[in-house]
Motif scaffolding. Sequence first.
Motif, PDB file in Angstrom:
ATOM      1  N   TRP A   1      -4.612 -25.045  26.461  1.00  0.00           N
ATOM      2  CA  TRP A   1      -5.691 -24.064  26.359  1.00  0.00           C
ATOM      3  C   TRP A   1      -5.205 -22.657  26.661  1.00  0.00           C
ATOM      4  CZ3 TRP A   1     -11.392 -24.158  26.670  1.00  0.00           C
ATOM      5  CH2 TRP A   1     -11.923 -25.234  25.954  1.00  0.00           C
ATOM      6  N   ARG A   2      -4.204 -22.510  27.499  1.00  0.00           N
ATOM      7  CA  ARG A   2      -3.731 -21.163  27.843  1.00  0.00           C
ATOM      8  C   ARG A   2      -3.144 -20.448  26.633  1.00  0.00           C
ATOM      9  NH1 ARG A   2       1.228 -22.783  31.674  1.00  0.00           N
ATOM     10  NH2 ARG A   2       0.495 -24.855  31.294  1.00  0.00           N
ATOM     11  N   TRP A   3      -2.755 -21.188  25.601  1.00  0.00           N
ATOM     12  CA  TRP A   3      -2.256 -20.577  24.366  1.00  0.00           C
ATOM     13  C   TRP A   3      -3.329 -20.573  23.276  1.00  0.00           C
ATOM     14  CZ3 TRP A   3       1.642 -17.981  25.716  1.00  0.00           C
ATOM     15  CH2 TRP A   3       2.554 -18.484  26.643  1.00  0.00           C
ATOM     16  N   ARG A   4      -4.189 -21.582  23.296  1.00  0.00           N
ATOM     17  CA  ARG A   4      -5.216 -21.676  22.264  1.00  0.00           C
ATOM     18  C   ARG A   4      -6.309 -20.622  22.445  1.00  0.00           C
ATOM     19  NH1 ARG A   4      -8.590 -27.017  21.676  1.00  0.00           N
ATOM     20  NH2 ARG A   4      -6.724 -27.782  22.687  1.00  0.00           N
ATOM     21  N   VAL A   5      -6.704 -20.361  23.683  1.00  0.00           N
ATOM     22  CA  VAL A   5      -7.785 -19.405  23.942  1.00  0.00           C
ATOM     23  C   VAL A   5      -7.431 -17.997  23.461  1.00  0.00           C
ATOM     24  CG1 VAL A   5      -9.092 -18.246  25.769  1.00  0.00           C
ATOM     25  CG2 VAL A   5      -8.914 -20.728  25.744  1.00  0.00           C
ATOM     26  N   PRO A   6      -6.240 -17.457  23.759  1.00  0.00           N
ATOM     27  CA  PRO A   6      -5.939 -16.125  23.216  1.00  0.00           C
ATOM     28  C   PRO A   6      -5.939 -16.084  21.684  1.00  0.00           C
ATOM     29  CG  PRO A   6      -4.420 -16.632  24.976  1.00  0.00           C
ATOM     30  CD  PRO A   6      -5.199 -17.884  24.702  1.00  0.00           C
ATOM     31  N   ALA A   7      -5.462 -17.140  21.045  1.00  0.00           N
ATOM     32  CA  ALA A   7      -5.482 -17.174  19.577  1.00  0.00           C
ATOM     33  C   ALA A   7      -6.918 -17.198  19.053  1.00  0.00           C
ATOM     34  CB  ALA A   7      -4.713 -18.394  19.077  1.00  0.00           C
TER      35      ALA A   7
END
Length: 116
Positions: A35-41
């Motif tokens: 999620w730490r990478w998916r949320v910014p995207a």
Amino acid sequence: MKADSLLLAIEIGWWVVALGLPILLLAAIRLPRKWRWRVPAVVLVSWSALVLYTSEVYFPTGVAHATQLGIDNPYQGFDNNNFVPVLVLGWLLPLTACTIAAFGRLALQKHRGGKE
């Protein structure tokens, strides 16, 4: 469709793009897994969609509605002074939706008794 109801539908659509699209993207897109990478995207894509929706749908419809009503300055409320906050802070509403979704996911995991 009357002009007032069309403008109301466009305004509701703005909120759907701002708050509903991030949640839909979080549910539909599974990569990246963390999620730490998916949320910014998701926030970046949602912010871009919100800026495009505001400039290409919301503002022209508002100007057309104001012109139809015969307002002297139909661009009042639909000019660069009202676009800059969406451009600069438009990421805040999608981030809020993602934060609410993250807390909901965390609560659901705790309720189920562990990680999925």
